[in-house]
Design a protein around this motif. Structure first.
Motif, short mmCIF file in Angstrom:
data_model
loop_
_atom_site.label_atom_id
_atom_site.label_comp_id
_atom_site.label_asym_id
_atom_site.label_seq_id
_atom_site.Cartn_x
_atom_site.Cartn_y
_atom_site.Cartn_z
N TRP A 246 0.77 -1.22 -0.08
CA TRP A 246 -0.08 -0.11 -0.15
C TRP A 246 1.05 1.25 0.07
CZ3 TRP A 246 -5.61 0.20 0.79
CH2 TRP A 246 -5.90 -0.99 0.82
N ASP B 258 -9.93 -1.59 -13.11
CA ASP B 258 -8.92 -0.48 -12.78
C ASP B 258 -9.62 0.19 -11.59
OD1 ASP B 258 -7.32 -0.62 -14.68
OD2 ASP B 258 -8.35 0.60 -16.11
N PHE B 259 -9.03 0.25 -10.37
CA PHE B 259 -9.74 0.56 -9.21
C PHE B 259 -8.70 1.39 -8.29
CE2 PHE B 259 -7.54 -3.46 -7.92
CZ PHE B 259 -7.19 -3.01 -6.61
N CYS B 260 -9.33 2.24 -7.44
CA CYS B 260 -8.29 2.76 -6.37
C CYS B 260 -9.00 2.49 -4.96
CB CYS B 260 -8.16 4.19 -6.45
SG CYS B 260 -7.24 5.12 -5.17
N GLN C 62 -3.43 4.21 0.07
CA GLN C 62 -4.05 3.78 -1.10
C GLN C 62 -3.41 2.51 -1.77
OE1 GLN C 62 -4.56 7.41 -3.50
NE2 GLN C 62 -6.50 7.66 -2.84
N THR D 179 -9.03 3.28 -0.91
CA THR D 179 -8.50 4.07 0.15
C THR D 179 -8.89 3.50 1.27
OG1 THR D 179 -8.69 6.16 -1.56
CG2 THR D 179 -8.49 6.29 0.70
N THR E 158 -3.99 0.84 -5.65
CA THR E 158 -4.53 0.91 -7.00
C THR E 158 -4.31 -0.48 -7.71
OG1 THR E 158 -2.66 1.75 -8.17
CG2 THR E 158 -4.29 3.36 -6.98
N SER E 159 -5.06 -0.55 -8.94
CA SER E 159 -4.73 -1.66 -9.83
C SER E 159 -3.36 -1.49 -10.35
CB SER E 159 -5.93 -1.83 -10.78
OG SER E 159 -6.47 -0.37 -11.27
N ASP F 154 -0.87 -1.14 -8.76
CA ASP F 154 0.10 -1.56 -7.65
C ASP F 154 -0.08 -3.05 -7.60
OD1 ASP F 154 0.40 1.27 -6.86
OD2 ASP F 154 -1.29 1.01 -5.80
N GLN G 244 -13.12 3.30 -5.54
CA GLN G 244 -13.39 4.28 -6.54
C GLN G 244 -12.98 2.99 -7.83
OE1 GLN G 244 -10.82 7.61 -5.96
NE2 GLN G 244 -12.36 8.46 -7.50
#
Ligand SMILES: O=P(O)(O)OC[C@H]1O[C@H](O)[C@H](O)[C@@H](O)[C@@H]1O
Length: 275
Positions: free
Chosen positions: A78, A110-112, A96, A114, A98-99, A101, A130
């Protein structure tokens, strides 16, 4: 791997790399969270303790064949995107994932994600997703897999879980539960979160003479787990007597997926409310 903090209200420990809180000790109290011995931990494996985030599936998912168990979020790297103290002294940490990482064929979107922690006199953890995928993303499941530190599991009661439970260790039978549930052996029971938007569960810890109160929103289930004497045996990252000192009360999305936001707030009250 582990960073210690202190503010006017508490001491706490986090693993920034995992975006995971491991310890939260309000002033004058024992730790509210239980965590395995640091010498038995390794970043190659999930960290057993504090509040790992299981996402985007629980255990091996509905199909029973997803890997890694409990999703990839708890073993991903993260990013710490904000770390500051608010005026009241409370720490606010934001992580965070994300996709970009991490990726999984089981969640090809595709996402984020948090994760925000407010750590002071009370502890709040919230998760916001998101999604940037044009098509609706695959529903995401999982849990805030909280490990609570109790003085003695045999002197601990959990109330507010509702009834019946679904007992995973008894062929998923429905079991009528008392208002106050006591753990007396290996336990893996799922309870439906109440229909109210927010649900409160209490852990009455007689040995510490305190009540830990959980208020959750956005979860469809609550999982109650104790490996009992498996600690130190099949659970190799624990010592044999560890089971006496923790109970997992996991606010979870198992029967229904997570919405885009879910939260858990934890209070610890030193007044003895054990009846
Ligand atoms: O050992 P872990 O992968 O962290 O899982 C620990 C436990 O999590 C949940 O509570 C499940 O209901 C259990 O079946 C599982 O054993």
């Amino acid at each position: 791997m582990i960073t210690d903090y202190q503010n006017d209200h508490c001491r706490f420990k986090v693993c920034h790399q995992r975006g995971q809180i491991l310890s939260w000790q309000p002033r004058g109290q024992a730790d509210v969270l239980w965590c395995a011995d640091e010498n038995l931990m390794s970043l190659d494996k999930p960290i057993r303790g504090g509040i790992p985030l299981c996402w985007p599936w629980f255990l091996k998912g509905d199909s029973g064949d997803l890997a890694p168990s409990h999703g990839f979020a708890r073993i991903a790297d993260w990013r710490l995107v904000s770390n500051r103290q608010l005026e009241a002294g409370t720490h606010r940490l934001v992580y965070q994932l994300t996709s970009a990482d991490t990726s999984s064929p089981h969640y090809p979107h595709d996402f984020c994600l948090t994760l925000e922690y407010l750590i002071g006199e009370i502890l709040t953890m919230s998760m916001t997703l998101q999604a940037f995928t044009a098509a609706a993303p695959t529903p995401a499941f999982g849990a805030f897999h909280s490990y609570f530190n109790v003085g003695d599991i045999e002197q601990t009661l959990i109330e507010g879980l509702g009834s019946p439970s679904i007992d995973n260790l008894a062929n998923r039978q429905r079991v009528q539960e008392p208002e106050q549930v006591m753990i007396t052996g290996p336990t893996e029971k799922r309870f439906a979160a109440s229909n109210e938007a927010r649900q409160t569960v209490r852990i009455l810890d007689k040995a510490h003479q305190r009540t830990i109160k959980l208020v959750q929103a956005g979860h469809s289930d609550v999982m109650l787990w104790s490996p009992w004497t498996e600690t130190g045996h099949s659970l190799k990252d624990t010592h044999p007597d560890d089971y006496k000192h923790f109970v997992c009360v996991e606010t979870a999305a198992i029967s229904s997926p997570f919405a885009n936001h879910a939260s858990l707030t934890i209070f610890s009250d030193k007044e003895p409310q054990y009846r």
